[in-house]
Design a protein around this motif. Structure first.
Motif, PDB file in Angstrom:
ATOM      1  N   ALA A  48       8.458 -56.150   3.034  1.00 21.91           N
ATOM      2  CA  ALA A  48       8.561 -54.810   3.589  1.00 21.91           C
ATOM      3  C   ALA A  48       7.389 -53.935   3.176  1.00 21.91           C
ATOM      4  O   ALA A  48       6.827 -53.218   3.971  1.00 21.91           O
ATOM      5  CB  ALA A  48       9.865 -54.171   3.152  1.00 21.91           C
ATOM      6  N   HIS A  49       6.998 -54.009   1.918  1.00 22.08           N
ATOM      7  CA  HIS A  49       6.048 -53.048   1.412  1.00 22.08           C
ATOM      8  C   HIS A  49       5.348 -53.641   0.191  1.00 22.08           C
ATOM      9  O   HIS A  49       5.973 -54.347  -0.581  1.00 22.08           O
ATOM     10  CB  HIS A  49       6.805 -51.774   1.018  1.00 22.08           C
ATOM     11  N   PRO A  50       4.066 -53.345   0.005  1.00 22.57           N
ATOM     12  CA  PRO A  50       3.360 -53.939  -1.139  1.00 22.57           C
ATOM     13  C   PRO A  50       3.931 -53.529  -2.491  1.00 22.57           C
ATOM     14  O   PRO A  50       3.687 -54.209  -3.486  1.00 22.57           O
ATOM     15  CB  PRO A  50       1.924 -53.428  -0.966  1.00 22.57           C
ATOM     16  N   LEU A  51       4.644 -52.424  -2.547  1.00 18.30           N
ATOM     17  CA  LEU A  51       5.174 -51.978  -3.839  1.00 18.30           C
ATOM     18  C   LEU A  51       6.525 -52.601  -4.155  1.00 18.30           C
ATOM     19  O   LEU A  51       7.023 -52.498  -5.264  1.00 18.30           O
ATOM     20  CB  LEU A  51       5.324 -50.444  -3.850  1.00 18.30           C
ATOM     21  N   TYR A  52       7.129 -53.255  -3.152  1.00 18.31           N
ATOM     22  CA  TYR A  52       8.473 -53.783  -3.339  1.00 18.31           C
ATOM     23  C   TYR A  52       8.420 -55.253  -3.753  1.00 18.31           C
ATOM     24  O   TYR A  52       7.607 -56.031  -3.266  1.00 18.31           O
ATOM     25  CB  TYR A  52       9.254 -53.645  -2.029  1.00 18.31           C
ATOM     26  N   VAL A  53       9.277 -55.626  -4.717  1.00 15.44           N
ATOM     27  CA  VAL A  53       9.371 -57.018  -5.151  1.00 15.44           C
ATOM     28  C   VAL A  53      10.731 -57.554  -4.722  1.00 15.44           C
ATOM     29  O   VAL A  53      11.767 -57.033  -5.126  1.00 15.44           O
ATOM     30  CB  VAL A  53       9.238 -57.145  -6.683  1.00 15.44           C
ATOM     31  N   HIS A  54      10.698 -58.588  -3.877  1.00 15.23           N
ATOM     32  CA  HIS A  54      11.970 -59.114  -3.392  1.00 15.23           C
ATOM     33  C   HIS A  54      12.648 -59.938  -4.488  1.00 15.23           C
ATOM     34  O   HIS A  54      12.130 -60.939  -4.935  1.00 15.23           O
ATOM     35  CB  HIS A  54      11.732 -59.978  -2.161  1.00 15.23           C
ATOM     36  N   GLU A  55      13.790 -59.467  -4.929  1.00 18.91           N
ATOM     37  CA  GLU A  55      14.550 -60.138  -5.990  1.00 18.91           C
ATOM     38  C   GLU A  55      16.030 -59.820  -5.793  1.00 18.91           C
ATOM     39  O   GLU A  55      16.392 -58.964  -5.005  1.00 18.91           O
ATOM     40  CB  GLU A  55      14.093 -59.618  -7.369  1.00 18.91           C
ATOM     41  N   HIS A  56      16.864 -60.548  -6.515  1.00 16.14           N
ATOM     42  CA  HIS A  56      18.295 -60.233  -6.470  1.00 16.14           C
ATOM     43  C   HIS A  56      18.753 -59.896  -7.877  1.00 16.14           C
ATOM     44  O   HIS A  56      19.458 -60.663  -8.508  1.00 16.14           O
ATOM     45  CB  HIS A  56      19.091 -61.416  -5.904  1.00 16.14           C
ATOM     46  N   SER A  57      18.353 -58.774  -8.369  1.00 17.27           N
ATOM     47  CA  SER A  57      18.708 -58.395  -9.738  1.00 17.27           C
ATOM     48  C   SER A  57      19.742 -57.277  -9.699  1.00 17.27           C
ATOM     49  O   SER A  57      19.941 -56.638  -8.671  1.00 17.27           O
ATOM     50  CB  SER A  57      17.457 -57.917 -10.469  1.00 17.27           C
TER      51      SER A  57
END
Lengths: 255, 252
Positions: free
Chosen positions: A6-15
């Motif tokens: 979605a965005h360079p600042l977002y990290v896709h994780e499931h935390s």
């Protein structure tokens, strides 16, 4: 295009941090920064507690350390400026590595570095665990006027289109031999900006027509009604609460 | 049924800048019919389409959707009945995620909670885009964007679907997928298009709009076989296409 990110600042994780409701995260981040801001600069131990708290949440959110460090680089220009303070500030002077500097200035530098790093860290944490649409929804639930969140949402949506349009325009200019070097060659750029403005305005009209076509009547409908649970609020409050207590104790000691 | 799905009678419309876009347009579309709206650029096709849900209002003449006149008190219902798919999907998809965008219309109709969620899921499934729900519109391909734009409209369960240049800018596979979806929709469809093979394949009936009025109306295959008529209105069949040798699209 076509990628899921979605965005360079977002990290896709499931935390657990990712799963928290956005309004909770927004409020917690704001409160944490506030607590850091009022912490007296002499209370180094309080900043250590704050840093440990941010570090812990970053671990919990499974954000890569390198990612956070790279994003933290954004504060470097400000810090560089802060390094000048000890040399120009007045007051009692001490020797550091044989250079005479102002003690008050040193504290000032430390103050800026500590608070800027913590503040930026919290922002990176927030952006890394919350997607932009979620952030907007969070703001909405925190009673930010819907007109503002709607404007922000449209900006997010159409900024990329605008940038792409600008890119195409530049390509078209370059393709016809436009290679600006001097100020008097700036006219085509100004004309381009004007054209871009008109196009955006026209797109605004078309988007409005599309909204009306689907029953828009002046207010954005509520679509996602999930509200944050008390447990979420409590969990998120732990970080700013830690910083808040540290700040309060430090203030009491100083006073 | 006595009333038509769409009834346009003597509609005249002039843009604020003085350009007369429609000068006495008449068109009647029966329930369940698929009609192609053909004509050169600037003929008034899009202007005509925007009359159907009251985005533009006629200076003279009447528009009725399923017997309901397009007037201020009826606007909400008219816009529910007429689903408008715009030419540029970027104009149509304005919410941050596909799911929210598809939910926008039905939410305006007052749907909430589970009912809203199931409406969104069904609409996306209907166009084969269920897996795109959480994506941002600007991260979709052209074909995906077009199908999602269609879903945003289908989620409102319209009676009449109006499509503005639905195949423009699509690659052949994307175009094929779109035709497949449209063929499976049992509702009245009005498609503005320059893509004559698309018109021939999808629509049993075609009308030619030129100079702000309907100048020809008939079975798509017959209209497209009339070379003189096409030429007079700046239309041309793609090289090698002979509408007489193509099995006609069947009225349902």
């Amino acid at each position: 295009m076509g990628a899921g990110h979605a965005h360079p600042l977002y990290v896709h994780e499931h935390s657990p941090v990712h799963r928290l409701a956005p309004e909770v995260k927004l409020a917690a981040a704001f409160a944490f920064v506030l607590a850091v801001a009022v912490t007296p600069r002499e209370a180094i131990w309080a900043f250590a507690i704050d840093a440990a708290t941010v570090g812990l949440v970053i671990r919990l959110a499974r954000l890569p350390v390198r990612f956070v460090a790279a994003r933290l680089a954004i504060i470097l220009p400000f810090i560089a400026f802060a390094f000048l303070i000890p040399f120009v500030a007045s007051g009692e002077r001490i020797d550091v590595l044989g250079v005479s500097v102002s003690q008050v200035g040193l504290w000032g530098t430390w103050n800026i570095i500590a608070k800027a790093t913590l503040g930026a860290g919290v922002s990176i944490l927030l952006a890394g665990t919350t997607e932009v649409p979620q952030l907007l929804r969070g703001l909405e639930r925190l009673r930010v006027p819907p007109t503002l969140t709607t404007i922000a949402a449209f900006m997010v949506r159409y900024l990329e289109l605008l940038a792409a349009e600008l890119g195409r325009m530049r390509t078209a200019m370059t393709a016809r031999g436009y290679d600006p070097r001097w100020l008097w060659q700036v006219r085509p750029i100004a004309a381009g900006a004007g054209a871009l403005f008109i196009r955006s305005y026209e797109r605004g009209e078309r988007v409005h027509a599309a909204m009306l076509s689907r029953g828009y009547s002046g207010a954005m409908p509520t679509i996602d009604e999930r509200v944050a649970s008390r447990r979420e609020w409590l969990a998120a409050a732990s970080a700013p609460l830690t910083a808040g207590i540290a700040a309060a104790v430090a203030l009491a000691v100083v006073a | 049924m006595s009333h038509a799905a769409v009834q346009i009678s003597g509609v005249r419309f002039t843009y604020p800048d003085g350009r007369e876009a429609l000068c006495g347009a008449d068109l009647r579309v029966e329930h369940g019919q698929r009609v192609a709206l053909l004509g050169p650029n600037g003929a008034g096709k899009t202007t005509l389409a925007l009359q159907l849900n009251g985005i533009h209002r006629p200076d003279a003449g009447d528009v009725e959707i399923g017997g309901l006149p397009v007037t201020d008190p009826n606007l909400a219902e008219v816009r529910r009945r007429v689903g408008m798919v715009f030419q540029d999907a970027d104009d149509q998809l304005f919410m941050p995620t596909v799911r929210e965008d598809v939910a926008f219309g039905p939410a305006n109709l007052g749907l909430r909670g589970d009912e809203l969620a199931s409406r969104v899921t069904k609409a996306l499934e209907g166009v084969g885009a269920a897996e795109l729900a959480d994506r941002a519109p600007h991260h979709l391909s052209g074909g995906e964007r077009r199908r999602v734009a269609l879903a945003t409209v289908l989620a409102m369960r319209p009676d009449v679907l109006v499509l503005d240049e639905p195949t423009s800018g699509l690659d052949p596979a994307g175009r094929r997928e779109l035709i497949g979806v449209l063929q499976g929709l049992p509702i009245t469809q009005l498609a503005i298009t320059h893509d004559l093979p698309f018109a021939l394949e999808l629509c049993e009936r075609a009308v030619i709009v030129d100079g702000g009025r309907v100048v020809a109306d008939g079975a798509t295959a017959d209209l497209l076989a009339d070379e003189e008529l096409l030429h007079a209105h700046r239309l041309e069949l793609p090289f090698g296409l002979d509408p007489r040798t193509v099995p006609p699209s069947r009225p349902r």
